[in-house]
Design a protein around this motif. Structure first.
Motif, PDB file in Angstrom:
ATOM      1  N   TYR A 171       0.828  -1.211   0.000  1.00 55.18           N
ATOM      2  CA  TYR A 171       0.000   0.000   0.000  1.00 55.18           C
ATOM      3  C   TYR A 171       0.860   1.257   0.000  1.00 55.18           C
ATOM      4  CZ  TYR A 171      -3.586   3.360   1.316  1.00 55.18           C
ATOM      5  OH  TYR A 171      -4.434   4.450   1.334  1.00 55.18           O
ATOM      6  N   LEU A 172       1.974   1.191   0.700  1.00 52.79           N
ATOM      7  CA  LEU A 172       2.861   2.352   0.811  1.00 52.79           C
ATOM      8  C   LEU A 172       3.831   2.476  -0.365  1.00 52.79           C
ATOM      9  CD1 LEU A 172       3.776   2.121   4.604  1.00 52.79           C
ATOM     10  CD2 LEU A 172       2.273   3.801   3.536  1.00 52.79           C
ATOM     11  N   ARG A 173       3.674   1.629  -1.365  1.00 51.17           N
ATOM     12  CA  ARG A 173       4.614   1.609  -2.483  1.00 51.17           C
ATOM     13  C   ARG A 173       4.769   2.965  -3.174  1.00 51.17           C
ATOM     14  NH1 ARG A 173       4.898  -2.899  -7.335  1.00 51.17           N
ATOM     15  NH2 ARG A 173       6.487  -1.843  -8.607  1.00 51.17           N
ATOM     16  N   PRO A 174       3.683   3.672  -3.526  1.00 49.11           N
ATOM     17  CA  PRO A 174       3.867   4.987  -4.173  1.00 49.11           C
ATOM     18  C   PRO A 174       4.656   5.958  -3.305  1.00 49.11           C
ATOM     19  CG  PRO A 174       1.615   4.221  -4.436  1.00 49.11           C
ATOM     20  CD  PRO A 174       2.262   3.309  -3.437  1.00 49.11           C
ATOM     21  N   TRP A 175       4.354   5.976  -2.012  1.00 52.26           N
ATOM     22  CA  TRP A 175       5.063   6.867  -1.082  1.00 52.26           C
ATOM     23  C   TRP A 175       6.527   6.458  -0.972  1.00 52.26           C
ATOM     24  CZ3 TRP A 175       7.590   5.782   3.507  1.00 52.26           C
ATOM     25  CH2 TRP A 175       7.952   6.879   4.290  1.00 52.26           C
ATOM     26  N   GLY A 176       6.787   5.143  -0.831  1.00 48.24           N
ATOM     27  CA  GLY A 176       8.152   4.663  -0.680  1.00 48.24           C
ATOM     28  C   GLY A 176       8.987   4.879  -1.923  1.00 48.24           C
ATOM     29  N   GLU A 177       8.395   4.653  -3.087  1.00 43.17           N
ATOM     30  CA  GLU A 177       9.142   4.826  -4.332  1.00 43.17           C
ATOM     31  C   GLU A 177       9.484   6.284  -4.588  1.00 43.17           C
ATOM     32  OE1 GLU A 177       7.753   1.002  -7.046  1.00 43.17           O
ATOM     33  OE2 GLU A 177       6.848   2.974  -7.404  1.00 43.17           O
ATOM     34  N   SER A 178       8.622   7.186  -4.123  1.00 42.64           N
ATOM     35  CA  SER A 178       8.904   8.606  -4.328  1.00 42.64           C
ATOM     36  C   SER A 178      10.086   9.077  -3.490  1.00 42.64           C
ATOM     37  CB  SER A 178       7.664   9.439  -3.974  1.00 42.64           C
ATOM     38  OG  SER A 178       7.386   9.370  -2.575  1.00 42.64           O
ATOM     39  N   ARG A 179      10.417   8.344  -2.442  1.00 40.99           N
ATOM     40  CA  ARG A 179      11.516   8.737  -1.557  1.00 40.99           C
ATOM     41  C   ARG A 179      12.767   7.872  -1.746  1.00 40.99           C
ATOM     42  NH1 ARG A 179       6.908  10.342   0.059  1.00 40.99           N
ATOM     43  NH2 ARG A 179       6.616  12.105   1.493  1.00 40.99           N
ATOM     44  N   LEU A 180      12.583   6.579  -2.011  1.00 40.73           N
ATOM     45  CA  LEU A 180      13.725   5.678  -2.135  1.00 40.73           C
ATOM     46  C   LEU A 180      14.037   5.306  -3.578  1.00 40.73           C
ATOM     47  CD1 LEU A 180      12.900   3.179   0.780  1.00 40.73           C
ATOM     48  CD2 LEU A 180      14.415   5.172   0.855  1.00 40.73           C
ATOM     49  N   GLY A 181      13.080   5.522  -4.469  1.00 40.14           N
ATOM     50  CA  GLY A 181      13.226   5.024  -5.823  1.00 40.14           C
ATOM     51  C   GLY A 181      12.605   3.645  -5.931  1.00 40.14           C
ATOM     52  N   SER A 182      12.142   3.273  -7.123  1.00 43.96           N
ATOM     53  CA  SER A 182      11.410   2.023  -7.287  1.00 43.96           C
ATOM     54  C   SER A 182      12.281   0.798  -7.027  1.00 43.96           C
ATOM     55  CB  SER A 182      10.806   1.948  -8.689  1.00 43.96           C
ATOM     56  OG  SER A 182      11.818   2.053  -9.665  1.00 43.96           O
ATOM     57  N   ARG A 183      13.550   0.835  -7.428  1.00 37.25           N
ATOM     58  CA  ARG A 183      14.421  -0.333  -7.245  1.00 37.25           C
ATOM     59  C   ARG A 183      14.765  -0.554  -5.778  1.00 37.25           C
ATOM     60  NH1 ARG A 183      16.250   1.447 -12.371  1.00 37.25           N
ATOM     61  NH2 ARG A 183      16.285  -0.238 -13.920  1.00 37.25           N
ATOM     62  N   LEU A 184      15.162   0.494  -5.095  1.00 37.26           N
ATOM     63  CA  LEU A 184      15.541   0.355  -3.692  1.00 37.26           C
ATOM     64  C   LEU A 184      14.339  -0.035  -2.838  1.00 37.26           C
ATOM     65  CD1 LEU A 184      17.794   0.519  -1.637  1.00 37.26           C
ATOM     66  CD2 LEU A 184      17.338   2.968  -1.368  1.00 37.26           C
ATOM     67  N   TYR A 185      13.170   0.526  -3.147  1.00 36.50           N
ATOM     68  CA  TYR A 185      11.983   0.166  -2.376  1.00 36.50           C
ATOM     69  C   TYR A 185      11.609  -1.293  -2.633  1.00 36.50           C
ATOM     70  CZ  TYR A 185       7.524   0.505   0.005  1.00 36.50           C
ATOM     71  OH  TYR A 185       6.486   0.312   0.877  1.00 36.50           O
ATOM     72  N   ARG A 186      11.787  -1.757  -3.869  1.00 30.39           N
ATOM     73  CA  ARG A 186      11.494  -3.153  -4.187  1.00 30.39           C
ATOM     74  C   ARG A 186      12.414  -4.087  -3.401  1.00 30.39           C
ATOM     75  NH1 ARG A 186       7.704  -6.707  -5.483  1.00 30.39           N
ATOM     76  NH2 ARG A 186       8.855  -8.612  -5.141  1.00 30.39           N
ATOM     77  N   ILE A 187      13.687  -3.731  -3.293  1.00 34.44           N
ATOM     78  CA  ILE A 187      14.640  -4.541  -2.537  1.00 34.44           C
ATOM     79  C   ILE A 187      14.240  -4.579  -1.063  1.00 34.44           C
ATOM     80  CG2 ILE A 187      17.031  -4.659  -1.721  1.00 34.44           C
ATOM     81  CD1 ILE A 187      17.861  -3.548  -4.459  1.00 34.44           C
ATOM     82  N   PHE A 188      13.865  -3.423  -0.519  1.00 32.04           N
ATOM     83  CA  PHE A 188      13.420  -3.355   0.884  1.00 32.04           C
ATOM     84  C   PHE A 188      12.180  -4.215   1.097  1.00 32.04           C
ATOM     85  CE2 PHE A 188      10.603  -1.153   3.973  1.00 32.04           C
ATOM     86  CZ  PHE A 188      11.342  -1.413   5.125  1.00 32.04           C
ATOM     87  N   PHE A 189      11.224  -4.108   0.169  1.00 37.83           N
ATOM     88  CA  PHE A 189       9.989  -4.886   0.248  1.00 37.83           C
ATOM     89  C   PHE A 189      10.294  -6.386   0.232  1.00 37.83           C
ATOM     90  CE2 PHE A 189       6.507  -7.155  -1.801  1.00 37.83           C
ATOM     91  CZ  PHE A 189       5.388  -6.689  -1.125  1.00 37.83           C
ATOM     92  N   ALA A 190      11.186  -6.792  -0.675  1.00 38.84           N
ATOM     93  CA  ALA A 190      11.537  -8.211  -0.799  1.00 38.84           C
ATOM     94  C   ALA A 190      12.260  -8.715   0.438  1.00 38.84           C
ATOM     95  CB  ALA A 190      12.394  -8.423  -2.047  1.00 38.84           C
ATOM     96  N   LEU A 191      13.164  -7.913   0.985  1.00 41.21           N
ATOM     97  CA  LEU A 191      13.917  -8.335   2.169  1.00 41.21           C
ATOM     98  C   LEU A 191      13.000  -8.553   3.365  1.00 41.21           C
ATOM     99  CD1 LEU A 191      17.139  -6.121   1.961  1.00 41.21           C
ATOM    100  CD2 LEU A 191      16.962  -8.591   1.616  1.00 41.21           C
ATOM    101  N   VAL A 192      12.016  -7.663   3.531  1.00 39.91           N
ATOM    102  CA  VAL A 192      11.070  -7.815   4.645  1.00 39.91           C
ATOM    103  C   VAL A 192      10.256  -9.092   4.476  1.00 39.91           C
ATOM    104  CG1 VAL A 192       9.028  -6.839   5.760  1.00 39.91           C
ATOM    105  CG2 VAL A 192      10.938  -5.349   5.127  1.00 39.91           C
ATOM    106  N   SER A 193       9.728  -9.304   3.270  1.00 45.54           N
ATOM    107  CA  SER A 193       8.898 -10.487   3.011  1.00 45.54           C
ATOM    108  C   SER A 193       9.716 -11.772   3.149  1.00 45.54           C
ATOM    109  CB  SER A 193       8.292 -10.400   1.610  1.00 45.54           C
ATOM    110  OG  SER A 193       7.444  -9.275   1.491  1.00 45.54           O
TER     111      SER A 193
END
Length: 246
Positions: free
Chosen positions: A38-60
Motif C-alpha cells: 500500500y505504501l509503495r507509491p510513497w516509498g518509491e517517491s523517496r527511495l526510488g522504485s528499485r531500492l523500495y522493491r529490494i526493501f519490500f523483498a527483504l522484509v517479506s
C-alpha cells in the motif's frame, strides 16, 4: 495423582497456544506485506522504485521462513480431526492439488527482472493467461494449497492455519483491487468488468475467452521445474525445520 488432570490441561493449553502463535505470524506477515504494498507509491517517491522493491523483498523474505519453519514444526499440534493418509489415492490427490496451487501462484515469475530490481519495478494490468480464469490467481492457489494440506494433515492447527491464510488472501483480493483502481482508475474498472475472482466465472458468463496459446510460456516451465524440486526436497525441508527449536 491430584495434579495429573491439571498437568494434562497445561499440556493441552500449550498445544493450542501454537494455534494463536501461527495466527499472529500470519497477521504479522500480512501487515508487513500488504502494508508495504500500500505504501509503495510513497516509498518509491523517496527511495526510488528499485531500492523500495529490494526493501519490500527483504522484509517479506525475512518473515516468510519464520512462518514456514513454525508451520513445519507444529503442523500436527492440537486435535487430530481426521486421518485420511491411509485412504487409497489421497497421497496422489494431495500432491496434484499442491502442484496445481503453484501454477496459480505464478504471476511473480513473469517479471523476475523486476522482482530482482534489475529492471525498474512497475505495477501492471494483466489480462492474459491465467488472469482470464481468475483475476486473483494467488488467492486461488493459496486456497487450493490449504485444501490439499488440510486433507492430508487433519489437525486443528492445520485448520486454523488454513483459515488464517485464506482470510488474509481474501483481504488481499480487496486490497489488490483497491490499489489497482487507485492507480489505473477506469482502465482497471473496465478490466474488472471483464474478469472474475471466482475461477472460470467470467468465461462461463462470456465476459472472457480462454486462449490456450497464452499458456505456452517459459515461465510455466519454470513453475513446473520448481514444483518438481520442491517435491523432491520436501522431506529435507521438514527435517531442517525440525532442527530449529521453535
Amino acid at each position: 495423582m491430584l495434579f495429573t488432570p491439571f498437568s494434562d490441561f497445561l499440556q493441552k493449553l500449550g498445544q493450542y497456544g501454537s494455534h494463536w502463535t501461527v495466527l499472529a505470524l500470519i497477521l504479522g506477515f500480512a501487515c508487513a506485506h500488504s502494508g508495504l504494498a500500500y505504501l509503495r507509491p510513497w516509498g518509491e517517491s523517496r527511495l526510488g522504485s528499485r531500492l523500495y522493491r529490494i526493501f519490500f523483498a527483504l522484509v517479506s523474505l525475512s518473515l516468510a521462513p519464520l512462518l514456514l519453519i513454525y508451520f513445519f514444526n507444529h503442523r500436527y499440534d492440537g486435535v487430530i480431526l481426521w486421518d485420511l493418509q491411509a485412504v487409497p489415492g489421497i497421497r496422489t490427490t494431495v500432491a496434484l492439488l499442491s502442484a496445481l496451487s503453484f501454477f496459480f501462484l505464478y504471476p511473480a515469475t513473469f517479471n523476475l527482472l523486476e522482482i530482482a530490481a534489475i529492471r525498474k519495478p512497475e505495477i501492471h494490468l494483466f489480462e492474459t493467461g491465467i488472469i482470464r480464469i481468475t483475476r486473483h490467481p494467488q488467492m486461488v492457489g493459496q486456497v487450493i494449497w490449504c485444501v490439499a494440506h488440510t486433507l492430508w494433515i487433519g489437525s486443528s492447527f492445520m485448520v486454523v492455519t488454513s483459515l488464517g491464510l485464506i482470510a488474509y488472501h481474501l483481504f488481499a483480493v480487496w486490497h489488490g483491487d483497491h490499489r489497482l483502481e487507485r492507480k489505473y482508475g477506469q482502465a482497471f474498472r473496465d478490466l474488472k468488468a471483464r474478469t472474475s475472482v471466482i475461477p472460470g466465472l467470467a468465461i462461463l458468463q462470456k465476459r472472457q475467452q480462454l486462449r490456450p496459446q497464452e499458456f505456452f510460456r517459459w515461465a510455466y516451465l519454470g513453475v513446473f521445474s520448481f514444483v518438481l524440486i520442491l517435491y523432491a526436497f520436501h522431506p529435507q525441508m521438514v527435517s531442517a525445520a525440525s532442527r530449529v527449536a521453535w
